[in-house]
Write a protein that holds these residues in place. Structure first.
Motif, PDB file in Angstrom:
ATOM      1  N   GLY A 164      32.691  39.492  38.975  1.00 55.58           N
ATOM      2  CA  GLY A 164      31.763  39.436  40.095  1.00 55.58           C
ATOM      3  C   GLY A 164      31.379  40.809  40.564  1.00 55.58           C
ATOM      4  O   GLY A 164      31.437  41.792  39.801  1.00 55.58           O
ATOM      5  N   THR A 165      30.993  40.901  41.855  1.00 53.26           N
ATOM      6  CA  THR A 165      30.615  42.189  42.462  1.00 53.26           C
ATOM      7  C   THR A 165      31.452  42.415  43.707  1.00 53.26           C
ATOM      8  O   THR A 165      31.964  41.466  44.316  1.00 53.26           O
ATOM      9  N   ASN A 166      31.606  43.706  44.069  1.00 52.14           N
ATOM     10  CA  ASN A 166      32.341  44.118  45.282  1.00 52.14           C
ATOM     11  C   ASN A 166      33.767  43.552  45.284  1.00 52.14           C
ATOM     12  O   ASN A 166      34.265  43.072  46.300  1.00 52.14           O
ATOM     13  N   LEU A 167      34.412  43.609  44.098  1.00 48.29           N
ATOM     14  CA  LEU A 167      35.754  43.036  43.981  1.00 48.29           C
ATOM     15  C   LEU A 167      36.858  44.085  44.145  1.00 48.29           C
ATOM     16  O   LEU A 167      38.042  43.733  44.074  1.00 48.29           O
ATOM     17  N   SER A 168      36.493  45.333  44.364  1.00 46.72           N
ATOM     18  CA  SER A 168      37.519  46.384  44.476  1.00 46.72           C
ATOM     19  C   SER A 168      38.507  46.077  45.587  1.00 46.72           C
ATOM     20  O   SER A 168      38.155  45.514  46.628  1.00 46.72           O
ATOM     21  N   SER A 169      39.742  46.502  45.348  1.00 51.07           N
ATOM     22  CA  SER A 169      40.824  46.387  46.351  1.00 51.07           C
ATOM     23  C   SER A 169      40.983  44.975  46.854  1.00 51.07           C
ATOM     24  O   SER A 169      41.134  44.740  48.071  1.00 51.07           O
ATOM     25  N   ALA A 170      40.960  44.031  45.937  1.00 48.97           N
ATOM     26  CA  ALA A 170      41.169  42.636  46.320  1.00 48.97           C
ATOM     27  C   ALA A 170      42.548  42.489  46.951  1.00 48.97           C
ATOM     28  O   ALA A 170      43.543  42.944  46.392  1.00 48.97           O
ATOM     29  N   THR A 171      42.591  41.871  48.090  1.00 47.29           N
ATOM     30  CA  THR A 171      43.866  41.711  48.802  1.00 47.29           C
ATOM     31  C   THR A 171      44.528  40.393  48.477  1.00 47.29           C
ATOM     32  O   THR A 171      45.750  40.274  48.578  1.00 47.29           O
ATOM     33  N   SER A 172      43.755  39.404  48.060  1.00 47.29           N
ATOM     34  CA  SER A 172      44.373  38.137  47.648  1.00 47.29           C
ATOM     35  C   SER A 172      43.395  37.321  46.827  1.00 47.29           C
ATOM     36  O   SER A 172      42.171  37.466  46.964  1.00 47.29           O
ATOM     37  N   VAL A 173      43.993  36.482  45.933  1.00 45.56           N
ATOM     38  CA  VAL A 173      43.233  35.476  45.182  1.00 45.56           C
ATOM     39  C   VAL A 173      44.039  34.192  45.280  1.00 45.56           C
ATOM     40  O   VAL A 173      45.247  34.190  44.981  1.00 45.56           O
ATOM     41  N   THR A 174      43.385  33.101  45.696  1.00 45.78           N
ATOM     42  CA  THR A 174      44.104  31.836  45.826  1.00 45.78           C
ATOM     43  C   THR A 174      43.459  30.780  44.947  1.00 45.78           C
ATOM     44  O   THR A 174      42.243  30.776  44.721  1.00 45.78           O
ATOM     45  N   PHE A 175      44.312  29.923  44.395  1.00 47.74           N
ATOM     46  CA  PHE A 175      43.879  28.741  43.643  1.00 47.74           C
ATOM     47  C   PHE A 175      44.360  27.533  44.432  1.00 47.74           C
ATOM     48  O   PHE A 175      45.579  27.325  44.560  1.00 47.74           O
ATOM     49  N   ASP A 176      43.369  26.789  44.999  1.00 48.52           N
ATOM     50  CA  ASP A 176      43.700  25.612  45.828  1.00 48.52           C
ATOM     51  C   ASP A 176      44.578  26.041  47.002  1.00 48.52           C
ATOM     52  O   ASP A 176      45.477  25.301  47.408  1.00 48.52           O
ATOM     53  N   GLY A 177      44.366  27.272  47.499  1.00 50.61           N
ATOM     54  CA  GLY A 177      45.116  27.772  48.645  1.00 50.61           C
ATOM     55  C   GLY A 177      46.430  28.437  48.295  1.00 50.61           C
ATOM     56  O   GLY A 177      47.083  29.038  49.163  1.00 50.61           O
ATOM     57  N   ASN A 178      46.816  28.386  47.029  1.00 56.64           N
ATOM     58  CA  ASN A 178      48.075  29.012  46.604  1.00 56.64           C
ATOM     59  C   ASN A 178      47.784  30.389  46.007  1.00 56.64           C
ATOM     60  O   ASN A 178      46.864  30.549  45.202  1.00 56.64           O
ATOM     61  N   ALA A 179      48.592  31.389  46.426  1.00 55.17           N
ATOM     62  CA  ALA A 179      48.334  32.770  46.017  1.00 55.17           C
ATOM     63  C   ALA A 179      48.626  32.974  44.531  1.00 55.17           C
ATOM     64  O   ALA A 179      49.702  32.614  44.043  1.00 55.17           O
ATOM     65  N   ALA A 180      47.650  33.556  43.833  1.00 51.76           N
ATOM     66  CA  ALA A 180      47.846  33.983  42.445  1.00 51.76           C
ATOM     67  C   ALA A 180      48.400  35.404  42.448  1.00 51.76           C
ATOM     68  O   ALA A 180      48.295  36.136  43.445  1.00 51.76           O
ATOM     69  N   THR A 181      49.001  35.807  41.321  1.00 46.64           N
ATOM     70  CA  THR A 181      49.520  37.166  41.189  1.00 46.64           C
ATOM     71  C   THR A 181      48.428  38.061  40.603  1.00 46.64           C
ATOM     72  O   THR A 181      47.929  37.788  39.511  1.00 46.64           O
ATOM     73  N   ILE A 182      48.032  39.109  41.368  1.00 46.54           N
ATOM     74  CA  ILE A 182      46.978  40.015  40.897  1.00 46.54           C
ATOM     75  C   ILE A 182      47.616  41.006  39.928  1.00 46.54           C
ATOM     76  O   ILE A 182      48.566  41.709  40.267  1.00 46.54           O
ATOM     77  N   THR A 186      39.233  45.897  39.327  1.00 46.49           N
ATOM     78  CA  THR A 186      38.190  46.915  39.326  1.00 46.49           C
ATOM     79  C   THR A 186      37.097  46.440  40.265  1.00 46.49           C
ATOM     80  O   THR A 186      37.231  45.390  40.929  1.00 46.49           O
ATOM     81  N   ALA A 187      35.983  47.168  40.325  1.00 43.34           N
ATOM     82  CA  ALA A 187      34.888  46.774  41.203  1.00 43.34           C
ATOM     83  C   ALA A 187      34.261  45.468  40.753  1.00 43.34           C
ATOM     84  O   ALA A 187      33.664  44.751  41.569  1.00 43.34           O
ATOM     85  N   THR A 188      34.413  45.121  39.462  1.00 47.67           N
ATOM     86  CA  THR A 188      33.736  43.926  38.936  1.00 47.67           C
ATOM     87  C   THR A 188      34.690  42.857  38.423  1.00 47.67           C
ATOM     88  O   THR A 188      34.247  41.780  38.033  1.00 47.67           O
ATOM     89  N   THR A 189      36.004  43.147  38.366  1.00 47.99           N
ATOM     90  CA  THR A 189      36.929  42.139  37.837  1.00 47.99           C
ATOM     91  C   THR A 189      38.218  42.118  38.645  1.00 47.99           C
ATOM     92  O   THR A 189      38.646  43.133  39.214  1.00 47.99           O
ATOM     93  N   VAL A 190      38.827  40.905  38.659  1.00 47.52           N
ATOM     94  CA  VAL A 190      40.186  40.739  39.189  1.00 47.52           C
ATOM     95  C   VAL A 190      40.942  39.929  38.138  1.00 47.52           C
ATOM     96  O   VAL A 190      40.517  38.815  37.774  1.00 47.52           O
ATOM     97  N   ASP A 191      42.047  40.519  37.611  1.00 51.84           N
ATOM     98  CA  ASP A 191      42.896  39.805  36.657  1.00 51.84           C
ATOM     99  C   ASP A 191      44.072  39.220  37.415  1.00 51.84           C
ATOM    100  O   ASP A 191      44.753  39.928  38.179  1.00 51.84           O
ATOM    101  N   VAL A 192      44.328  37.909  37.198  1.00 54.98           N
ATOM    102  CA  VAL A 192      45.387  37.224  37.946  1.00 54.98           C
ATOM    103  C   VAL A 192      46.189  36.339  37.004  1.00 54.98           C
ATOM    104  O   VAL A 192      45.745  36.025  35.895  1.00 54.98           O
ATOM    105  N   THR A 193      47.369  35.951  37.468  1.00 56.11           N
ATOM    106  CA  THR A 193      48.172  34.922  36.817  1.00 56.11           C
ATOM    107  C   THR A 193      48.217  33.732  37.759  1.00 56.11           C
ATOM    108  O   THR A 193      48.616  33.878  38.936  1.00 56.11           O
TER     109      THR A 193
END
Length: 890
Positions: A164-182, A186-193
């Motif tokens: 996506g865009t403006n993804l730098s310094s992502a503080t959290s990513v949730t799947f169905d409200g549950n936190a994924a592990t970042i 980068t500014a355009t990607t977030v890799d998570v488990t």
């Protein structure tokens, strides 16, 4: 207040800028933070406002938290610092923020809207303003454009990349409200488990400092597979079994493994997976099914069955009619489905993991294959079983023997191979040999009369009715007397002969004595490896009955090859038990010695080294080494006696000079038969006498000496030039010449003269040991022996020691010399006369810097490396400079 003359703040004058009867306008001076007094003075007097004004320090920003936020504003931010009390305004990029709280050290605000990027934050209080340049960053809201992959197991653990865009310094990513592990950003990607979740499509929310964005139903959790059945549950370890796995959520199976090895997937639905098993190891193994929803394991769900292996078949032969009980031994034999003999099915009567019991079918005579088949596969024992035809006896020889047994009998017939027993009148004979047409046996004891002989083989039995007659012996059995080289040989003994030996009655003789009244004496001989090696038996001798000649080939001959001949002699008189006599004839090469060095043309020197090299064969003990000085006419000098037979020996060359020398190496145990001489003459010479040269070594030059001191008068070197010999020096004559002599006083000033080699004194003489004139002292140094080894050299020094009395005046001078003829040695010394330097004996002056300690200042060249006079001159020069400077100062 009209006419105010001054206004002070905490005693400091303010600047009056306006004044009426009721007001005074001033500009405050600098001051110290805190409440202070203000004093107004007019012509009418003064008035003080106690604590009427408060100085406030300027604010200072030390931290902004958080330091970034959405560009739409509305974020709660705390500004930390000092002197922040009573903040009047806070601006973010010039736009007023809403102050929501304030203490001396903090200002709480709500950010206004702004433009993405770092902006200034300004805090204003009564004490002034402070700016945090770029202290806050406006961040645009993130936007999700893609999620890959879009599905994964409900157990979580899937690696997912959000684009996506403006993804730098992502503080959290949730799947169905549950936190994924970042795991990356980068500014355009977030890799998570992914975290664990519930099956179905779920929202994915990315949060950054700029806000959050949601991908509705952006990821789908898949249910994990479940195995409910495996069919069949076993198959051969070689693999290749078609297996169907039944269960739930099996769609899209990515792999199926058996004991960790990948199976080949041949079909797949939501409830089944069809596979072909890989090869494996025998035993129960785990089956693992993997789908996009995860993995499931059926522990021990499939059993590999090892291929059968036949290790033994017993018995391995039997009748062509079949019906024999046979046990097949091996591994992985459980569940045997069939056993065939030459393709015909046998009857299985018992089965374990290691054995199969069968009853053979009928077959055709000969070796045939046995095949065992189990669920694990098949194994073939090629020719593992032999169908045998029934035996038939056609002849027995001899047909009679003593009732004591022990008669050697040969039974002739057909199908006799593998005879398992031969009986005489029901008693077992000892089988000593067996072929398809003969069985050799030794009869058991029996009762006089004709008895049946029964031969049993795997093919059955045959009987010769009355085929053998037992007789009672009346006379002694034959006896053997065997001699070899004049010595008796016992049965089982060994006869040693050398190749080239011709067989005669003198070296191998055999005599048979027989007093039996039975049939004529029959003699037989078995000789292994005989061929054309040479006849073994030279003659037969009989005392009562002439023996039948042995068919020996050739009839005469010579042992001409290294070998071992096993001889078996048998005497049979038809009544007594056959007498057997055995011995071995070991034919070996005669021992040899070959000398390879020295072998002619070499030159040796008495006292040097000589290496003797030889090779030997068959010499078990030690050898002797001898020397001949007349080209091998006589070896009269023993160099080495009884040395180990190792093939080389280094000796010191003896004092037997000659030009016709040879060496002999001989076997100490056979000195006249086993030996070898060197092939040609070599030379032993007396070493040339040593020679030497003499030269100067470290000439001491010009020097001064004081009474009580020692000085080096002469240095000379003698070098050995004789090549390989040692030069021995036993004496030297040195002359000391004196100048400025005053009636022999200078001679009396010398206390001793010493000859040294290196740091060692060889000889020392006083006036009693030298001869002199008024000007020359002649010193004859004797009584020592100095060796100078080959091609080396030695340095010698002559030292003069002076008496501890005052030196005569004028100061005498001493010169030393030595000539080559003055050196006593084992040979002549060449070279030139060596002359030393000049020594001047002087008086000791008060505070004499040359010899303050009055000790021995000898200059021993071999120890100190050179004369001392350069140091003395240098010291004198330094002293003169010092005295000169002292005079200038004074």
């Amino acid at each position: 207040m009209t006419g105010a003359t001054s206004v002070t703040f905490d005693g400091n004058a303010a600047t009056i800028t306006g004044n009426t009867g009721t007001t005074i306008d001033v500009t405050t001076p600098a001051g110290t933070a805190g409440a202070i007094d203000v004093v107004v003075t007019t012509p009418g007097g003064s008035d003080t406002s106690t604590g009427g004004y408060t100085y406030v320090d300027a604010p200072a920003i030390t931290n902004i938290s958080p330091s970034s936020g959405p560009s739409v504003g509305g974020q709660s931010v705390t500004i930390t610092g000092t002197n922040l009390g009573s903040a009047t305004s806070v601006t973010v990029d010039g736009n007023a923020a809403t102050i929501t709280g304030n203490t001396a050290n903090t200002v709480d605000i709500t950010t206004p809207a702004g433009t993405a990027g770092a902006v200034n934050v300004v805090v204003t209080t009564a004490g002034g303003s402070d700016t945090s340049t770029g202290g806050y960053t406006y961040v645009d809201a993130p936007a999700i454009t893609n999620i890959s992959p879009t599905s994964g197991p409900a157990a979580g653990g899937t690696s997912v990349t959000i684009t996506g865009t403006n993804l730098s310094s992502a503080t959290s990513v949730t799947f169905d409200g549950n936190a994924a592990t970042i795991t990356g950003n980068t500014a355009t990607t977030v890799d998570v488990t992914t975290p664990a979740g519930s099956a179905g499509a779920v929202d994915v929310v990315v949060t950054t400092a700029g806000g959050s964005d949601t991908s509705t139903g952006g990821f789908t959790y898949l249910s994990g597979p479940a195995i409910t059945n495996i069919s069949p549950t076993s198959g051969p370890a070689a693999g290749g079994t078609s297996v169907t796995i039944t269960g739930t959520n099996l769609t899209g199976a990515t792999s199926v493994t058996f004991d960790g090895n990948a199976a080949t997937i041949t079909g797949n639905t939501a409830t089944t997976i069809d596979v072909t098993t890989p090869a494996g190891s025998a035993g129960a193994v785990d089956v693992v099914v993997t789908t996009p929803g995860g993995s499931d394991t059926s522990t021990g769900g499939f059993t590999y069955i090892g291929a059968p292996a036949i290790t033994n078949i017993s018995p391995s032969a039997g009748p062509t009619a079949g019906g024999q009980s046979v046990t097949i031994t091996g591994t992985s034999l459980t569940g045997a489905t069939s056993v065939t003999f030459d393709g015909n099915a046998a009857t299985i009567t018992g089965n374990t993991a290691t054995t199969i019991d069968v009853t053979t079918p009928a077959g055709t005579a000969g070796a045939i294959d046995v095949v065992v088949t189990t669920p694990g596969g098949s194994d073939t024992s090629t020719g593992g079983y032999t169908y045998a035809a029934a035996p038939a006896i056609t002849n027995i020889n001899p047909t009679m023997g003593t009732t004591a047994g022990g008669t050697s009998v040969t039974i002739t017939g057909t199908n006799l191979s593998g005879a398992t027993s031969v009986t005489f009148d029901g008693n077992a004979a000892t089988i000593t040999g067996n072929t398809a047409t003969t069985v050799d046996v030794t009869t058991p004891a029996g009762t006089a009369g004709a008895v049946d002989v029964v031969v049993t083989t795997p093919g059955g039995s045959d009987t010769s009715t009355g085929g053998f007659t037992y007789q009672t012996p009346a006379n002694p059995a034959p006896t053997f007397t065997v001699t070899a080289g004049g010595n008796g040989v016992t049965s089982g003994g060994t006869v040693n002969v050398l190749t080239g030996t011709t067989v005669t009655a003198a070296n191998i003789a055999i005599q048979v004595d027989d007093s039996s009244t039975g049939d004529s004496l029959t003699l037989t001989a078995g000789i292994t490896n005989q061929g054309t090696t040479g006849i073994v038996i030279s003659e037969w001798q009989g005392s009562s009955t002439s023996p039948t000649p042995i068919n020996a080939n050739p009839s005469t001959g010579t042992f001409n090859a290294v070998t071992t001949l096993a001889v078996t002699l048998t005497a049979n008189d038809g009544v007594n038990t056959a007498v057997v006599f055995t011995f071995d004839i070991v034919v070996s090469n005669a021992p040899t010695i070959t000398v390879s060095a020295p072998n002619g043309g070499e030159n040796f020197v008495v006292g040097g080294n000589m290496t003797i090299t030889w090779s030997s064969s068959g010499v078990a003990g030690t050898v002797d080494i001898l020397l001949s000085t007349n080209s091998g006419g006589a070896y009269s000098v023993t160099l080495v006696s009884g040395t180990a037979n190792d093939g080389t020996e280094t000796i010191t060359v003896p004092n037997n000079p000659a030009t016709t020398c040879r060496v002999r190496v001989r076997d100490s145990a056979a000195p006249t038969t086993t030996l070898d001489d060197s092939d040609a003459d070599f030379t032993i010479a007396v070493p040339a006498p040593a020679a030497g040269t003499m030269s100067a070594s470290g000439n001491p030059g010009t020097q001064n000496a004081l009474p009580g001191s020692t000085r080096t008068a002469l240095g000379f070197r003698i070098s050995e030039t004789g090549g390989s010999s040692t030069l021995t020096i036993t004496g030297a004559t040195v002359r000391i010449t004196m100048a400025n002599n005053s009636g022999g006083v200078a001679e009396s000033a010398v206390s001793s003269i010493t000859l040294r080699r290196g740091g060692t004194t060889l000889a020392s003489l006083t006036s009693a040991g030298w001869s002199s004139t008024s000007t020359v002292i002649t010193c004859n140094f004797t009584g020592f022996s100095e060796d100078i080894t080959a091609s080396s050299s030695a340095d010698f020094n002559v030292l003069i020691s002076f008496a501890g009395t005052a030196a005569p005046s004028p100061s005498p001078q001493y010169f030393a010399e030595i000539q080559t003829s003055d050196v006593s040695s084992a040979s002549t010394i060449s070279g030139t006369t060596v002359t030393g330097g000049t020594i001047t004996l002087i008086n000791s002056l008060p505070d004499d810097p040359l010899d303050e300690d009055k000790t021995d200042d000898s200059c021993d060249l071999a120890i100190q490396g050179g004369p001392a006079w350069p140091l003395l001159l240098a010291g004198l020069f330094v002293l003169m400079l010092a005295l000169r400077r002292r005079r200038k100062v004074s």
